[in-house]
Design a protein around this motif. Structure first.
Motif, PDB file in Angstrom:
ATOM      1  N   ASP A 171      -0.098  -7.789   4.904  1.00  0.00           N
ATOM      2  CA  ASP A 171      -0.337  -9.074   4.241  1.00  0.00           C
ATOM      3  C   ASP A 171      -1.818  -9.362   3.964  1.00  0.00           C
ATOM      4  O   ASP A 171      -2.211 -10.514   3.809  1.00  0.00           O
ATOM      5  N   ARG A 172      -2.628  -8.311   3.924  1.00  0.00           N
ATOM      6  CA  ARG A 172      -4.056  -8.458   3.640  1.00  0.00           C
ATOM      7  C   ARG A 172      -4.380  -7.596   2.428  1.00  0.00           C
ATOM      8  O   ARG A 172      -3.922  -6.465   2.328  1.00  0.00           O
ATOM      9  N   ILE A 173      -5.161  -8.143   1.500  1.00  0.00           N
ATOM     10  CA  ILE A 173      -5.521  -7.382   0.307  1.00  0.00           C
ATOM     11  C   ILE A 173      -6.497  -6.267   0.695  1.00  0.00           C
ATOM     12  O   ILE A 173      -7.501  -6.506   1.345  1.00  0.00           O
ATOM     13  N   THR A 174      -6.121  -5.046   0.335  1.00  0.00           N
ATOM     14  CA  THR A 174      -6.962  -3.891   0.664  1.00  0.00           C
ATOM     15  C   THR A 174      -7.431  -3.154  -0.584  1.00  0.00           C
ATOM     16  O   THR A 174      -8.202  -2.208  -0.482  1.00  0.00           O
TER      17      THR A 174
ATOM     18  N   ALA B 114       0.826  -1.209   0.000  1.00  0.00           N
ATOM     19  CA  ALA B 114       0.000   0.000   0.000  1.00  0.00           C
ATOM     20  C   ALA B 114       0.858   1.255   0.000  1.00  0.00           C
ATOM     21  O   ALA B 114       0.471   2.285  -0.547  1.00  0.00           O
ATOM     22  N   THR B 115       2.060   1.163   0.572  1.00  0.00           N
ATOM     23  CA  THR B 115       2.939   2.325   0.670  1.00  0.00           C
ATOM     24  C   THR B 115       3.872   2.494  -0.525  1.00  0.00           C
ATOM     25  O   THR B 115       4.611   3.484  -0.584  1.00  0.00           O
ATOM     26  N   ASP B 116       3.849   1.554  -1.470  1.00  0.00           N
ATOM     27  CA  ASP B 116       4.676   1.704  -2.678  1.00  0.00           C
ATOM     28  C   ASP B 116       4.234   2.947  -3.438  1.00  0.00           C
ATOM     29  O   ASP B 116       3.038   3.267  -3.484  1.00  0.00           O
ATOM     30  N   SER B 117       5.179   3.618  -4.058  1.00  0.00           N
ATOM     31  CA  SER B 117       4.852   4.808  -4.839  1.00  0.00           C
ATOM     32  C   SER B 117       4.232   4.413  -6.178  1.00  0.00           C
ATOM     33  O   SER B 117       4.394   3.273  -6.643  1.00  0.00           O
TER      34      SER B 117
ATOM     35  N   ALA C 183      -2.355  -4.957 -13.666  1.00  0.00           N
ATOM     36  CA  ALA C 183      -2.930  -4.666 -12.354  1.00  0.00           C
ATOM     37  C   ALA C 183      -2.168  -5.420 -11.277  1.00  0.00           C
ATOM     38  O   ALA C 183      -1.605  -6.492 -11.526  1.00  0.00           O
ATOM     39  N   LEU C 184      -2.168  -4.840 -10.090  1.00  0.00           N
ATOM     40  CA  LEU C 184      -1.543  -5.464  -8.923  1.00  0.00           C
ATOM     41  C   LEU C 184      -2.508  -5.397  -7.747  1.00  0.00           C
ATOM     42  O   LEU C 184      -3.195  -4.393  -7.556  1.00  0.00           O
ATOM     43  N   ALA C 185      -2.538  -6.461  -6.967  1.00  0.00           N
ATOM     44  CA  ALA C 185      -3.281  -6.424  -5.713  1.00  0.00           C
ATOM     45  C   ALA C 185      -2.484  -5.584  -4.727  1.00  0.00           C
ATOM     46  O   ALA C 185      -1.258  -5.680  -4.660  1.00  0.00           O
ATOM     47  N   VAL C 186      -3.170  -4.728  -3.981  1.00  0.00           N
ATOM     48  CA  VAL C 186      -2.522  -3.855  -3.001  1.00  0.00           C
ATOM     49  C   VAL C 186      -2.655  -4.512  -1.624  1.00  0.00           C
ATOM     50  O   VAL C 186      -3.765  -4.828  -1.194  1.00  0.00           O
TER      51      VAL C 186
ATOM     52  N   THR D 260       6.185  10.120  -4.732  1.00  0.00           N
ATOM     53  CA  THR D 260       5.762  10.233  -3.334  1.00  0.00           C
ATOM     54  C   THR D 260       4.314   9.820  -3.094  1.00  0.00           C
ATOM     55  O   THR D 260       3.937   9.548  -1.955  1.00  0.00           O
ATOM     56  N   THR D 261       3.507   9.775  -4.139  1.00  0.00           N
ATOM     57  CA  THR D 261       2.107   9.373  -3.990  1.00  0.00           C
ATOM     58  C   THR D 261       2.042   7.852  -3.891  1.00  0.00           C
ATOM     59  O   THR D 261       2.651   7.143  -4.689  1.00  0.00           O
ATOM     60  N   THR D 262       1.291   7.345  -2.937  1.00  0.00           N
ATOM     61  CA  THR D 262       1.270   5.904  -2.682  1.00  0.00           C
ATOM     62  C   THR D 262       0.202   5.181  -3.496  1.00  0.00           C
ATOM     63  O   THR D 262      -0.785   5.775  -3.929  1.00  0.00           O
ATOM     64  N   ALA D 263       0.412   3.890  -3.641  1.00  0.00           N
ATOM     65  CA  ALA D 263      -0.514   3.021  -4.377  1.00  0.00           C
ATOM     66  C   ALA D 263      -1.919   3.079  -3.794  1.00  0.00           C
ATOM     67  O   ALA D 263      -2.909   3.127  -4.527  1.00  0.00           O
ATOM     68  N   THR D 264      -2.011   3.092  -2.482  1.00  0.00           N
ATOM     69  CA  THR D 264      -3.318   3.067  -1.840  1.00  0.00           C
ATOM     70  C   THR D 264      -4.147   4.316  -2.151  1.00  0.00           C
ATOM     71  O   THR D 264      -5.373   4.269  -2.152  1.00  0.00           O
TER      72      THR D 264
END
Length: 123
Positions: free
Chosen positions: A41-44, A16-19, A34-37, A64-68
Motif C-alpha cells: 500500500d505504498r507507492i514505490t 508491484a507483482t502484477d505482470s 501510466a499506473l502508480a506501482v 511472468t515479468t513484474t511491473a516493478t
C-alpha cells in the motif's frame, strides 16, 4: 490553477507483482498511460506505456515479468495545493508525462501533460 482542480481522480494503480500483461490490460481498460506501482500500500514507482514497450522490446515474457522490474522507481509526485504551472515545469524537466497525485501519503489520482495542456487550451 491548482492540482486538485484538474487531476484525474481515482487510484490508478497496480501491484508491484502484477505482470506486464496485467499492467497493459489495466491501462487499456482504464484508458490511461501510466499506473502508480504499489507495494504494501505504498507507492514505490510508476509504470508507463513507454515502460511496457521497453519491456516488450527486450523480449521478456509479459506474463511472468513484474511491473516493478520495468517501473521507474525515482518518481516525482504532484500534491494537492501545488500550482499546475510548477507541476508542468517539473514534468518537462524530468521528461515525464504523468505524475501520481498525493493527498498526504495516499495516491488519489494522476495528473498528465494532457490535463495540463487542457488548462492552457480552454482557459
Amino acid at each position: 490553477m491548482r492540482v486538485e482542480e484538474v487531476f484525474r481522480q481515482g487510484t490508478l494503480t497496480c501491484d508491484a507483482t502484477d505482470s506486464i500483461k496485467e499492467v497493459a490490460e489495466k491501462m487499456t481498460a482504464d484508458h490511461v498511460g501510466a499506473l502508480a506501482v504499489l507495494e504494501d500500500d505504498r507507492i514505490t514507482g510508476i509504470i508507463s506505456e513507454r515502460d511496457v514497450v521497453r519491456a516488450i522490446s527486450q523480449d521478456v515474457n509479459p506474463r511472468t515479468t513484474t511491473a516493478t522490474t520495468f517501473a521507474t522507481h525515482q518518481i516525482e509526485t504532484a500534491k494537492f495545493g501545488e500550482e499546475t504551472r510548477d507541476v508542468a515545469r517539473r514534468m518537462l524537466d524530468a521528461g515525464v508525462r504523468h505524475l501520481p497525485v498525493m493527498q498526504g501519503r495516499m495516491v488519489v489520482g494522476v495528473i498528465s501533460m494532457r490535463d495540463l495542456l487542457a488548462i492552457e487550451t480552454w482557459l
